[in-house]
Design an enzyme around this catalytic site. Structure first.
Site, PDB file in Angstrom:
ATOM      1  N   LYS A 104       0.849  -1.212   0.000  1.00 26.50           N
ATOM      2  CA  LYS A 104       0.000   0.000   0.000  1.00 26.50           C
ATOM      3  C   LYS A 104       0.868   1.239   0.000  1.00 26.50           C
ATOM      4  O   LYS A 104       2.049   1.205   0.391  1.00 26.50           O
ATOM      5  CB  LYS A 104      -0.932   0.026   1.229  1.00 26.50           C
ATOM      6  CG  LYS A 104      -0.220   0.008   2.604  1.00 26.50           C
ATOM      7  CD  LYS A 104       0.250   1.358   3.118  1.00 26.50           C
ATOM      8  CE  LYS A 104       0.966   1.274   4.465  1.00 26.50           C
ATOM      9  NZ  LYS A 104       1.825   2.376   4.791  1.00 26.50           N
ATOM     10  N   ALA A 145       9.508  -0.671   4.773  1.00 27.34           N
ATOM     11  CA  ALA A 145       9.570   0.342   3.713  1.00 27.34           C
ATOM     12  C   ALA A 145       8.434   1.362   3.771  1.00 27.34           C
ATOM     13  O   ALA A 145       8.396   2.290   2.973  1.00 27.34           O
ATOM     14  CB  ALA A 145       9.551  -0.352   2.350  1.00 27.34           C
ATOM     15  N   LEU A 158       5.438   0.356   3.197  1.00 24.88           N
ATOM     16  CA  LEU A 158       4.521  -0.191   2.183  1.00 24.88           C
ATOM     17  C   LEU A 158       3.665  -1.323   2.767  1.00 24.88           C
ATOM     18  O   LEU A 158       2.905  -1.974   2.032  1.00 24.88           O
ATOM     19  CB  LEU A 158       5.323  -0.712   0.970  1.00 24.88           C
ATOM     20  CG  LEU A 158       6.224   0.329   0.279  1.00 24.88           C
ATOM     21  CD1 LEU A 158       7.103  -0.336  -0.784  1.00 24.88           C
ATOM     22  CD2 LEU A 158       5.382   1.446  -0.357  1.00 24.88           C
ATOM     23  N   ALA A 159       3.793  -1.550   4.067  1.00 27.82           N
ATOM     24  CA  ALA A 159       2.996  -2.552   4.806  1.00 27.82           C
ATOM     25  C   ALA A 159       3.114  -3.967   4.232  1.00 27.82           C
ATOM     26  O   ALA A 159       2.162  -4.746   4.297  1.00 27.82           O
ATOM     27  CB  ALA A 159       1.525  -2.139   4.881  1.00 27.82           C
ATOM     28  N   GLY A 160       4.288  -4.293   3.722  1.00 24.96           N
ATOM     29  CA  GLY A 160       4.476  -5.628   3.163  1.00 24.96           C
ATOM     30  C   GLY A 160       4.255  -6.728   4.192  1.00 24.96           C
ATOM     31  O   GLY A 160       3.637  -7.757   3.888  1.00 24.96           O
ATOM     32  N   GLY A 161       4.750  -6.534   5.395  1.00 31.49           N
ATOM     33  CA  GLY A 161       4.594  -7.549   6.432  1.00 31.49           C
ATOM     34  C   GLY A 161       3.137  -7.706   6.845  1.00 31.49           C
ATOM     35  O   GLY A 161       2.617  -8.823   6.947  1.00 31.49           O
ATOM     36  N   ASP A 195      -2.180  -1.416  10.807  1.00 32.02           N
ATOM     37  CA  ASP A 195      -2.453  -1.467   9.365  1.00 32.02           C
ATOM     38  C   ASP A 195      -3.297  -2.690   8.961  1.00 32.02           C
ATOM     39  O   ASP A 195      -3.686  -2.809   7.804  1.00 32.02           O
ATOM     40  CB  ASP A 195      -1.132  -1.501   8.569  1.00 32.02           C
ATOM     41  CG  ASP A 195      -0.587  -0.107   8.265  1.00 32.02           C
ATOM     42  OD1 ASP A 195      -1.351   0.876   8.392  1.00 32.02           O
ATOM     43  OD2 ASP A 195       0.597  -0.008   7.886  1.00 32.02           O
TER      44      ASP A 195
HETATM   45  C1  LIG Z   1       2.722   4.397   9.528  1.00 34.52           C
HETATM   46  C2  LIG Z   1       1.662   3.444   9.012  1.00 34.52           C
HETATM   47  C3  LIG Z   1       0.743   4.226   8.067  1.00 34.52           C
HETATM   48  O1  LIG Z   1      -0.174   3.395   7.412  1.00 34.52           O
HETATM   49  O2  LIG Z   1       2.142   2.336   8.287  1.00 34.52           O
HETATM   50  P1  LIG Z   1       3.641   1.822   7.909  1.00 34.52           P
HETATM   51  O3  LIG Z   1       4.391   2.954   7.312  1.00 34.52           O
HETATM   52  O4  LIG Z   1       4.266   1.314   9.174  1.00 34.52           O
HETATM   53  O5  LIG Z   1       3.440   0.723   6.891  1.00 34.52           O
HETATM   54  C4  LIG Z   1       0.828   2.888  10.198  1.00 34.52           C
HETATM   55  O6  LIG Z   1       0.285   3.931  10.956  1.00 34.52           O
HETATM   56  C5  LIG Z   1       1.623   1.961  11.081  1.00 34.52           C
HETATM   57  O7  LIG Z   1       0.929   0.783  11.199  1.00 34.52           O
HETATM   58  P2  LIG Z   1       1.642  -0.550  11.773  1.00 34.52           P
HETATM   59  O8  LIG Z   1       2.989  -0.692  11.151  1.00 34.52           O
HETATM   60  O9  LIG Z   1       0.671  -1.663  11.595  1.00 34.52           O
HETATM   61  O10 LIG Z   1       1.844  -0.149  13.280  1.00 34.52           O
HETATM   62  P3  LIG Z   1       1.849  -1.035  14.616  1.00 34.52           P
HETATM   63  O11 LIG Z   1       2.713  -2.230  14.407  1.00 34.52           O
HETATM   64  O12 LIG Z   1       0.453  -1.235  15.115  1.00 34.52           O
HETATM   65  O13 LIG Z   1       2.530  -0.027  15.612  1.00 34.52           O
HETATM   66  C6  LIG Z   1       3.916   0.138  15.760  1.00 34.52           C
HETATM   67  C7  LIG Z   1       4.118   1.387  16.593  1.00 34.52           C
HETATM   68  O14 LIG Z   1       3.845   2.550  15.779  1.00 34.52           O
HETATM   69  C8  LIG Z   1       3.168   3.548  16.533  1.00 34.52           C
HETATM   70  N1  LIG Z   1       1.846   3.811  15.950  1.00 34.52           N
HETATM   71  C9  LIG Z   1       1.319   3.006  14.990  1.00 34.52           C
HETATM   72  C10 LIG Z   1       0.094   3.323  14.429  1.00 34.52           C
HETATM   73  C11 LIG Z   1      -0.591   4.462  14.903  1.00 34.52           C
HETATM   74  N2  LIG Z   1      -1.784   4.809  14.410  1.00 34.52           N
HETATM   75  N3  LIG Z   1      -0.051   5.231  15.868  1.00 34.52           N
HETATM   76  C12 LIG Z   1       1.163   4.926  16.383  1.00 34.52           C
HETATM   77  O15 LIG Z   1       1.662   5.648  17.246  1.00 34.52           O
HETATM   78  C13 LIG Z   1       3.089   3.014  17.954  1.00 34.52           C
HETATM   79  O16 LIG Z   1       4.233   3.477  18.633  1.00 34.52           O
HETATM   80  C14 LIG Z   1       3.201   1.512  17.791  1.00 34.52           C
HETATM   81  O17 LIG Z   1       3.723   0.864  18.909  1.00 34.52           O
HETATM   82  N1  LIG Z   2       6.315 -11.429   6.291  1.00 34.33           N
HETATM   83  C1  LIG Z   2       6.999 -10.298   6.517  1.00 34.33           C
HETATM   84  N2  LIG Z   2       7.251  -9.441   5.513  1.00 34.33           N
HETATM   85  C2  LIG Z   2       7.929  -8.295   5.743  1.00 34.33           C
HETATM   86  N3  LIG Z   2       8.411  -7.927   6.931  1.00 34.33           N
HETATM   87  C3  LIG Z   2       8.188  -8.738   7.974  1.00 34.33           C
HETATM   88  C4  LIG Z   2       7.474  -9.948   7.803  1.00 34.33           C
HETATM   89  N4  LIG Z   2       7.392 -10.533   8.997  1.00 34.33           N
HETATM   90  C5  LIG Z   2       8.044  -9.747   9.859  1.00 34.33           C
HETATM   91  N5  LIG Z   2       8.527  -8.671   9.271  1.00 34.33           N
HETATM   92  C6  LIG Z   2       9.280  -7.579   9.962  1.00 34.33           C
HETATM   93  O1  LIG Z   2       8.402  -6.472  10.124  1.00 34.33           O
HETATM   94  C7  LIG Z   2       9.073  -5.249   9.819  1.00 34.33           C
HETATM   95  C8  LIG Z   2       8.089  -4.182   9.308  1.00 34.33           C
HETATM   96  O2  LIG Z   2       7.259  -4.724   8.322  1.00 34.33           O
HETATM   97  P1  LIG Z   2       6.854  -4.050   6.934  1.00 34.33           P
HETATM   98  O3  LIG Z   2       5.407  -4.304   6.783  1.00 34.33           O
HETATM   99  O4  LIG Z   2       7.720  -4.555   5.858  1.00 34.33           O
HETATM  100  O5  LIG Z   2       7.187  -2.506   7.106  1.00 34.33           O
HETATM  101  P2  LIG Z   2       6.353  -1.184   7.280  1.00 34.33           P
HETATM  102  O6  LIG Z   2       5.643  -1.278   8.605  1.00 34.33           O
HETATM  103  O7  LIG Z   2       7.369  -0.115   7.238  1.00 34.33           O
HETATM  104  O8  LIG Z   2       5.397  -1.060   6.157  1.00 34.33           O
HETATM  105  C9  LIG Z   2      10.131  -5.639   8.788  1.00 34.33           C
HETATM  106  O9  LIG Z   2      11.236  -4.783   8.862  1.00 34.33           O
HETATM  107  C10 LIG Z   2      10.490  -7.068   9.168  1.00 34.33           C
HETATM  108  O10 LIG Z   2      11.573  -7.096  10.059  1.00 34.33           O
END
Ligand SMILES: C[C@@](CO)(OP(=O)(O)O)[C@H](O)COP(=O)(O)OP(=O)(O)OC[C@H]1O[C@@H](n2ccc(N)nc2=O)[C@H](O)[C@@H]1O
Ligand SMILES: Nc1ncnc2c1ncn2[C@@H]1O[C@H](COP(=O)(O)OP(=O)(O)O)[C@@H](O)[C@H]1O
Length: 265
Positions: A11, A97, A99-102, A136
């Site tokens: 995403k 990244a 991009l929420a791959g995990g 996410d």
């Molecule tokens: C920033 C975003 C934007 O879509 O995505 P990514 O860039 O990581 O993919 C999200 O808010 C990330 O979602 P996700 O990666 O699932 O976060 P989580 O594992 O639930 O949270 C990791 C940590 O990020 C912070 N967190 C996350 C989401 C949120 N709305 N508020 C927060 O403050 C918190 O400190 C939490 O402990």
């Molecule tokens: N199946 C998976 N794919 C990608 N990352 C994973 C996975 N399982 C665990 N992880 C860990 O979760 C971390 C964050 O996940 P990812 O979704 O790739 O990043 P982001 O939250 O920045 O979008 C990665 O750096 C990796 O260490």
């Protein structure tokens, strides 16, 4: 049905406004989240006994922090049963990244097992259960363009359209909790940015080499350039796939990962 092949799409966040910090440390957001065509592929195959896992990414072992395992453990706990299967993960989305791959992989496991074993668990239940695994998850389970609120659990469907996207990723991950902590530090110092993603300023101040990524994308004539989520990937949106492809040719070789894709419906 003994086997299921699932597309696990990444995403981008097309704008991410942080509305405030909650007492539990999470932040309430307002973000437009859109699936992209860049995807991993997960193949689930039923087995008579035991679990087998393999991935082309050797950094992703079957450990408790693997989102595939987290999702499987969650479903086994909620349904009080175990699954015997083979999980094959073909990874293409860069790790850490923005991009929420995990999360996408975890969501694919939940939806895939629901389908493969005809479990009949509602999408809303999967979303509520998985929120504890990551904010996410509700969006990744929904997997269509949406305006997302709360910490990620409020999903408002949006009309989507296919647009040409270029992703530039510097080849190293950023930690989402760390990036939110940087945002809090900057807010405490009264720093405000005029950007469409509130997490972008805190990242650019600590990773100034990413300014070149943003400026290079802006110089290619894209009509929208921003960091996705917690970064460090930047995306650019173009009027046509041709314009996007010309930009890709220009930037390839300068940055670690330059990936052409599109927004997906
Ligand atoms: C920033 C975003 C934007 O879509 O995505 P990514 O860039 O990581 O993919 C999200 O808010 C990330 O979602 P996700 O990666 O699932 O976060 P989580 O594992 O639930 O949270 C990791 C940590 O990020 C912070 N967190 C996350 C989401 C949120 N709305 N508020 C927060 O403050 C918190 O400190 C939490 O402990
Ligand atoms: N199946 C998976 N794919 C990608 N990352 C994973 C996975 N399982 C665990 N992880 C860990 O979760 C971390 C964050 O996940 P990812 O979704 O790739 O990043 P982001 O939250 O920045 O979008 C990665 O750096 C990796 O260490």
């Amino acid at each position: 049905m003994d086997q299921l092949v699932i597309e696990s799409r990444g995403k981008i966040n097309r704008g991410l406004k942080i509305l405030g910090k909650r007492p539990d440390g999470y932040h309430n957001l307002d973000s437009i989240m859109v699936p992209i065509s860049l995807k991993d592929t997960i193949t689930l195959t039923k087995r008579d006994r035991g679990l087998v896992y393999e991935s082309n990414n050797l950094d992703l072992a079957w450990t408790p922090d693997n989102f595939c395992k987290k999702a499987l453990d969650l479903l086994e706990k909620k349904l009080a049963r175990t699954f015997s299967l083979a999980i094959q993960l073909e990874k293409r989305i860069p790790l850490g990244a923005g991009l929420a791959g995990g999360t996408a992989n975890g969501a694919s496991i939940l939806k895939g097992l629901n389908q493969l074993y005809d479990l009949k668990v509602d999408l809303e239940d999967l979303q509520a259960w998985a929120l504890d695994l990551g904010a996410d998850f509700p969006f990744c389970l929904y997997n269509r363009p949406a305006r997302v609120g709360g910490i990620g659990e409020k999903i408002q469907p949006l009309e989507g359209k296919k647009e040409a996207i270029l992703l530039v990723n510097p080849g190293y991950p950023l930690s989402t909790p760390e990036v939110y902590a940087w945002y809090d530090q900057d807010m405490d110092q009264g720093i405000q940015d005029q950007v469409i993603n509130d997490l972008e300023g805190p990242v650019l101040r600590r990773k100034p080499q990413l300014v070149q990524v943003k400026e290079s994308l802006e110089a290619t004539g894209a009509y929208e350039v921003s960091m996705s989520g917690s970064g460090p990937t930047f995306y650019a949106v173009y009027k046509s796939p041709d314009q996007r492809d010309r930009a890709r040719e220009k930037l390839e070789g300068t940055f670690e990962k330059v990936l052409a894709c599109s927004t997906a419906l």
